[in-house]
Design a protein around this motif. Structure first.
Motif, PDB file in Angstrom:
ATOM      1  N   ALA A 128       1.123  -1.420   0.092  1.00 39.84           N
ATOM      2  CA  ALA A 128      -0.125   0.054   0.074  1.00 39.84           C
ATOM      3  C   ALA A 128       0.864   1.444   0.438  1.00 39.84           C
ATOM      4  O   ALA A 128       0.170   2.406  -0.505  1.00 39.84           O
ATOM      5  CB  ALA A 128      -0.929  -0.194   1.340  1.00 39.84           C
ATOM      6  N   SER A 129       1.888   1.069   0.836  1.00 37.04           N
ATOM      7  CA  SER A 129       2.688   2.485   0.542  1.00 37.04           C
ATOM      8  C   SER A 129       3.180   2.960  -0.368  1.00 37.04           C
ATOM      9  O   SER A 129       3.674   4.098  -1.179  1.00 37.04           O
ATOM     10  CB  SER A 129       4.452   2.426   1.826  1.00 37.04           C
ATOM     11  OG  SER A 129       3.543   2.078   2.956  1.00 37.04           O
ATOM     12  N   TYR A 130       4.336   1.907  -0.901  1.00 39.49           N
ATOM     13  CA  TYR A 130       4.428   1.767  -3.032  1.00 39.49           C
ATOM     14  C   TYR A 130       4.085   2.219  -3.357  1.00 39.49           C
ATOM     15  O   TYR A 130       4.128   3.175  -4.739  1.00 39.49           O
ATOM     16  CB  TYR A 130       5.412   0.173  -2.767  1.00 39.49           C
ATOM     17  CG  TYR A 130       6.973   0.128  -2.296  1.00 39.49           C
ATOM     18  CD1 TYR A 130       7.577   1.470  -2.332  1.00 39.49           C
ATOM     19  CD2 TYR A 130       7.174  -1.358  -1.523  1.00 39.49           C
ATOM     20  CE1 TYR A 130       9.051   1.386  -1.551  1.00 39.49           C
ATOM     21  CE2 TYR A 130       8.581  -1.127  -0.756  1.00 39.49           C
ATOM     22  CZ  TYR A 130       9.391  -0.083  -0.979  1.00 39.49           C
ATOM     23  OH  TYR A 130      10.638  -0.531  -0.462  1.00 39.49           O
ATOM     24  N   ASP A 131       1.952   1.878  -3.461  1.00 41.82           N
ATOM     25  CA  ASP A 131       1.472   2.135  -4.734  1.00 41.82           C
ATOM     26  C   ASP A 131       0.965   3.778  -4.462  1.00 41.82           C
ATOM     27  O   ASP A 131       0.609   4.133  -4.623  1.00 41.82           O
ATOM     28  CB  ASP A 131       0.224   1.107  -3.810  1.00 41.82           C
ATOM     29  CG  ASP A 131      -0.228   0.077  -4.602  1.00 41.82           C
ATOM     30  OD1 ASP A 131       0.609  -0.619  -5.199  1.00 41.82           O
ATOM     31  OD2 ASP A 131      -1.026  -0.792  -3.985  1.00 41.82           O
ATOM     32  N   GLN A 132       2.021   4.370  -3.642  1.00 44.28           N
ATOM     33  CA  GLN A 132       1.822   6.194  -3.580  1.00 44.28           C
ATOM     34  C   GLN A 132       2.483   6.475  -3.638  1.00 44.28           C
ATOM     35  O   GLN A 132       3.077   7.401  -3.300  1.00 44.28           O
ATOM     36  CB  GLN A 132       0.691   6.435  -2.084  1.00 44.28           C
ATOM     37  CG  GLN A 132      -0.234   5.779  -1.457  1.00 44.28           C
ATOM     38  CD  GLN A 132      -0.266   5.943   0.164  1.00 44.28           C
ATOM     39  OE1 GLN A 132       0.491   6.927   0.691  1.00 44.28           O
ATOM     40  NE2 GLN A 132      -1.725   5.294   0.843  1.00 44.28           N
ATOM     41  N   LEU A 137       5.363   3.324  -9.090  1.00 48.82           N
ATOM     42  CA  LEU A 137       6.474   2.741  -9.395  1.00 48.82           C
ATOM     43  C   LEU A 137       5.056   1.457 -10.364  1.00 48.82           C
ATOM     44  O   LEU A 137       4.230   1.230 -10.490  1.00 48.82           O
ATOM     45  CB  LEU A 137       6.360   1.321  -8.414  1.00 48.82           C
ATOM     46  CG  LEU A 137       7.551   2.706  -7.467  1.00 48.82           C
ATOM     47  CD1 LEU A 137       7.759   1.668  -6.384  1.00 48.82           C
ATOM     48  CD2 LEU A 137       8.379   2.962  -8.181  1.00 48.82           C
ATOM     49  N   ARG A 138       5.184   0.670 -11.699  1.00 55.73           N
ATOM     50  CA  ARG A 138       4.686  -0.329 -12.028  1.00 55.73           C
ATOM     51  C   ARG A 138       4.296  -1.327 -11.523  1.00 55.73           C
ATOM     52  O   ARG A 138       5.287  -1.890 -10.161  1.00 55.73           O
ATOM     53  CB  ARG A 138       5.954  -0.495 -13.347  1.00 55.73           C
ATOM     54  CG  ARG A 138       5.952   0.226 -14.078  1.00 55.73           C
ATOM     55  CD  ARG A 138       6.623  -0.052 -15.479  1.00 55.73           C
ATOM     56  NE  ARG A 138       8.213   0.035 -15.003  1.00 55.73           N
ATOM     57  CZ  ARG A 138       9.907   0.052 -15.200  1.00 55.73           C
ATOM     58  NH1 ARG A 138       9.121  -0.236 -17.099  1.00 55.73           N
ATOM     59  NH2 ARG A 138      10.720   0.361 -15.562  1.00 55.73           N
ATOM     60  N   ILE A 177      -2.912   4.478   6.130  1.00 54.78           N
ATOM     61  CA  ILE A 177      -2.326   3.560   4.356  1.00 54.78           C
ATOM     62  C   ILE A 177      -2.586   2.401   4.570  1.00 54.78           C
ATOM     63  O   ILE A 177      -2.485   1.152   4.832  1.00 54.78           O
ATOM     64  CB  ILE A 177      -0.696   3.503   4.891  1.00 54.78           C
ATOM     65  CG1 ILE A 177      -0.833   5.099   5.045  1.00 54.78           C
ATOM     66  CG2 ILE A 177      -0.957   2.875   3.732  1.00 54.78           C
ATOM     67  CD1 ILE A 177       1.411   5.538   5.141  1.00 54.78           C
ATOM     68  N   GLY A 178      -3.804   2.167   3.419  1.00 57.38           N
ATOM     69  CA  GLY A 178      -4.268   0.835   2.721  1.00 57.38           C
ATOM     70  C   GLY A 178      -5.864   0.368   2.989  1.00 57.38           C
ATOM     71  O   GLY A 178      -6.504  -0.344   3.221  1.00 57.38           O
TER      72      GLY A 178
END
Length: 279
Positions: A128-132, A137-138, A177-178
């Motif tokens: 969820a953090s990387y989705d932001q 990011l792919r 987050i998430g």
């Protein structure tokens, strides 16, 4: 392969000892019995050096700290590949070096204000953090980074887990987050991890404004001797590794003050539980 964090640090410490001895690179090379070009390569971490050579250099530089000399000697030799090396072609170099730093540390102390400590995050929270991330990011990049962070968490498990202290502001516990399910699972995970003898979690509650508000996450990695400690600052644009004595002293003081402002582990656990129930 470019020099690793460990190799660069060894070279930097040897350079520091040489400079403290008041010797130029050329003078030191002549006294040690090597070419000046090789001396420069050693100090840049780009040329291997034996433990015996390190001891000889320390003697030449009049270093009377036996503990430091032995610790530097232990940093030499052929470096076996660490699991993190598998990711050197997949991730930014700084991220890989964070794993190397955590692996080499004798203890870790971290402080975060609005994020969860990386070694205490659930897989769902990590994703969820990387989705932001900005730029986005792919999907395969998110998976690579998620898998990498989960493997980093191995430092807290196994036969010889590293002692770990996390100072977390209450704001990080309430960021959401998430979504609710991810947050609740993350908070329960914090409570569970805090039960481990080698893990200490302390929360700075809202209402305590007398702490140094360091905006970026701070990681302080303790080395085998104090001179080999490292402070790591985690920015949006990358990581910064700090080795200078004045920098280390500053961030030890920052973390000490933040820890004094935090609740004790039992009170922190109760607050985390209370927040989870309110979700």
């Amino acid at each position: 392969m470019p020099p690793t964090l460990r190799q660069r640090r060894l070279g930097a410490e040897l350079r520091k000892l040489r400079e403290q001895a008041g010797l130029t690179s050329t003078e030191a090379a002549a006294r040690v019995g090597i070419q000046q070009a090789r001396m420069s390569m050693i100090e840049a971490g780009r040329y291997g050096v034996s433990a015996d050579r390190v001891r000889a250099m320390a003697h030449t530089y009049a270093c009377d700290d036996a503990g430091l000399t032995e610790a530097l000697g232990d940093m030499t030799g052929r470096r076996s590949r660490g699991w993190w090396d598998e990711y050197r072609e997949l991730l930014p170099v700084a991220l890989v070096e964070v794993a190397e730093l955590e692996h080499e540390a004798t203890a870790l102390r971290v402080a975060v204000l609005v994020t969860m400590p990386g070694l205490l995050q659930t897989a769902e929270h990590i994703r969820a953090s990387y989705d932001q991330s900005v730029p986005a990011l792919r999907p395969f990049e998110v998976e690579h980074r998620t898998a990498f962070r989960i493997r980093r968490q191995g430092a807290l498990h196994g036969k010889a887990p590293v002692p770990y202290t996390a100072i977390v502001h209450e704001a990080a516990l309430r960021m959401g987050i998430g979504g609710v399910d991810v947050v609740c699972a993350q908070l329960r995970h914090l409570i569970d991890m805090g039960e481990h003898e080698h893990v200490t979690i302390q929360v700075i509650p809202f209402g305590r404004a007398d702490f140094p508000a360091a905006g970026q996450p701070i990681t302080y990695a303790y080395g085998p001797v104090p001179q080999l400690d490292t402070a790591l600052l985690d920015y949006d644009h990358g990581c910064e590794f700090l080795f200078a004595e004045a920098q280390l002293a500053r961030y030890r003081a920052v973390l000490d003050r933040m820890q004094r402002c935090a609740l004790d582990p039992a009170q922190s656990r109760d607050l985390i539980h209370k927040i989870a129930k309110s979700m």
